[in-house]
Write an enzyme that holds these catalytic residues in place. Structure first.
Site, short mmCIF file in Angstrom:
data_model
loop_
_atom_site.label_atom_id
_atom_site.label_comp_id
_atom_site.label_asym_id
_atom_site.label_seq_id
_atom_site.Cartn_x
_atom_site.Cartn_y
_atom_site.Cartn_z
N TRP A 81 0.95 -1.18 0.04
CA TRP A 81 0.12 -0.03 -0.06
C TRP A 81 0.97 1.34 -0.16
O TRP A 81 0.44 2.13 -0.78
CB TRP A 81 -1.07 0.19 1.28
CG TRP A 81 -1.62 1.10 1.32
CD1 TRP A 81 -2.96 1.35 0.68
CD2 TRP A 81 -1.36 2.35 2.00
NE1 TRP A 81 -3.40 2.78 1.09
CE2 TRP A 81 -2.56 3.40 1.90
CE3 TRP A 81 -0.29 2.97 2.78
CZ2 TRP A 81 -2.46 4.79 2.43
CZ3 TRP A 81 -0.22 4.19 3.34
CH2 TRP A 81 -1.41 4.99 3.22
N HIS A 82 2.02 1.08 0.68
CA HIS A 82 2.81 2.64 0.73
C HIS A 82 3.55 2.66 -0.54
O HIS A 82 3.85 3.86 -0.85
CB HIS A 82 3.96 2.30 1.86
CG HIS A 82 3.39 2.56 3.30
ND1 HIS A 82 2.75 1.42 3.88
CD2 HIS A 82 3.50 3.57 4.01
CE1 HIS A 82 2.18 1.90 5.27
NE2 HIS A 82 2.75 3.20 5.21
N GLY A 83 3.81 1.85 -1.37
CA GLY A 83 4.50 2.00 -2.58
C GLY A 83 4.72 0.96 -3.36
O GLY A 83 4.68 -0.35 -3.01
#
Length: 491
Positions: free
Chosen positions: A324-326
């Site tokens: 989700w963060h990247g």
């Protein structure tokens, strides 16, 4: 539009002035227009994505509210999930999975994989507002929340500008009722919000952006800095940089909302004082960790299943959280590390209790807590290497060289390192160290108060205003005012 920009410095007072000047029935439309203007200041075309998410989820929620059973509501749940997660996949993950498929095909000696590449700019904040909207839809599907019938208020829930691009990820049950209330001008509340905004600005421009002057050259070119002491220092600096950056944004978002009469949930609670990794995730980015708990971990079975399945659930949640963060393997490894920490922490709890009893730590709770805080901090700081590194290769290189050069710290070597610091890093590092220490001290003192805002409000006026003026001077003289974007805007 960044919170730390001149644009926002003009935009926000204008919005606040109009908000309290208009009749209550016009305030919602004003905030909605202001929120879309705020988002379109980055790239106007991507407001269409925000509008599309709003319309699909409003329709899905409205239709589900008319159906009595979960089975009947499922098509609209799937419509929302496919729309939101599909948007995330196309804009954020398509190229990542395309490259991964190509690498897998090459490793298996299969025919060359040549899928299309999408040249798309990632819409700012897309992960935050899609998750917020998905949470609303799931709550309506499960019957925990009544669907919002007013399209304008639902649109404002999705797009409310203080938390639109980097959270906190709010729940419909908490925010939607607030959009139905009339918020009167309240001097004490507005002062409290402005104070929180100022503190968040200090954490961003004085702590985070000044630490970045030291962190970025080393993490962007780690092979030019092979010395273990320098890499360890850069890792510690980033550990506080990301806290100052992200919690600073959250404070400014909560403060801006408070000025307008709204309350956001707390997103950080002194996370680096956590005595275990599970406790860390109850204190760090609370809105996201609770979102994954409620909408991913518990539906997977949580801890109600067998131990092996519960461990697999933890790992799955943190792998997803990392992704989700990247769309980069560095974030996947960062998530996997935290999942591994949590599995080991859960699995080893009986042994750690036994060890504490045998070593006598149970008789010294303060020492035991301090030991837990130190171990947790080291584990979290090490994982931040993978979060910050540009590539997995850079992260591995830094990890391999953290302990190099310590045995050669002779007098001459120390002199060389000090000279390097004095030439390139000393001014930034000294000011950043002072600012970081000041931030941690203030938050520790206020964190021990039953109600930090009430405590400040009850101090003598001379003391309060001396603090305000002192904070303003620190921001003006030590702040980095180049409108540096917040780290979490990229997510």
């Amino acid at each position: 539009m960044l919170f730390n920009s001149l644009h926002f410095l003009v935009f926000f007072p204008v919005v606040v002035g109009l908000y309290y000047s208009l009749p209550p029935r016009w305030r919602g439309p004003l905030l909605l227009l202001a929120s879309y203007y705020f988002y379109m200041s980055w790239r106007a075309a991507y407001a269409l994505l925000l509008l599309g998410t709003t319309l699909v989820d409003y329709y899905s929620g409205y239709r589900m509210s008319q159906l009595p059973t979960k089975q009947a509501r499922k098509p609209y749940l799937y419509l929302s999930l496919i729309s939101n997660l599909g948007t995330l996949f196309i804009f954020k993950y398509f190229n990542f999975f395309r490259d991964a498929a190509g690498q897998l095909a090459s490793a298996l000696a299969l025919s060359q994989f040549a899928g299309p590449t999408l040249e798309l700019l990632l819409p700012v904040g897309v992960s935050f507002y899609t998750f917020q909207s998905v949470g609303y839809i799931i709550d309506v599907y499960q019957g925990k929340l009544e669907a919002e019938r007013n399209l304008g208020r639902f649109a404002l829930f999705v797009a409310f500008f203080p938390q639109l691009v980097a959270g906190p990820i709010e729940r419909g049950g908490h925010m939607l009722p607030q959009f139905w209330r009339t918020h009167e001008f309240d001097y004490a509340r507005i002062v409290s919000g402005l104070r929180l905004m100022a503190w968040g600005l200090f954490k961003k421009v004085v702590v985070a952006d000044r630490l970045a002057l030291f962190v970025n050259p080393i993490f962007n070119n780690p092979r030019e800095h092979p010395d273990g002491p320098l890499l360890v220092l850069a890792t510690l600096a980033f550990t506080f940089q990301i806290y100052g950056d992200f919690s600073g944004y959250t404070d400014m978002a909560r403060g801006a909302a408070r000025v307008l009469g709204f309350d956001f949930n707390l997103n950080f609670r002194q996370p680096y004082l956590s005595a275990s990794v599970p406790e860390f995730w109850r204190r760090w980015h609370i809105s996201l960790s609770s979102w994954f708990r409620d909408y991913v971990y518990i539906p997977l079975g949580g801890s109600r299943v067998g131990a092996a399945r519960a461990y697999a659930n933890l790992l799955a949640v943190f792998l997803i959280s990392g992704l989700w963060h990247g769309a980069n393997w560095t974030f996947v490894v960062w998530g996997a590390l935290h999942g591994f920490y949590l599995v080991i922490s859960t699995w080893a709890r009986p042994w750690s209790e036994s060890l504490a009893q045998r070593t006598g730590l149970t008789a010294h709770p303060g020492l035991r807590h301090a030991t837990g805080v130190l171990i947790t901090f080291v584990l979290v700081a090490y994982a931040w290497i993978f979060f910050r590194a540009n590539t997995l290769g850079d992260a591995v290189y830094i990890s391999q060289h953290l302990f190099s050069g310590w045995g050669n710290l002779t007098g001459r070597r120390v002199s060389t390192l000090l000279l390097e610091f004095s030439q390139h890093y000393r001014p930034e590092l000294l000011m950043a160290t002072f600012a970081t220490g000041f931030m941690l001290l203030i938050e520790y003192v206020l964190g021990r108060q039953p109600s930090p805002q009430s405590w400040l409000a009850t101090r003598p006026a001379a003391l309060r205003w001396s603090g305000y003026v002192g904070l303003a001077l620190l921001i003006l003289y030590l702040g980095i005012f180049n409108s540096t974007s917040f780290i979490y805007f990229q997510f």
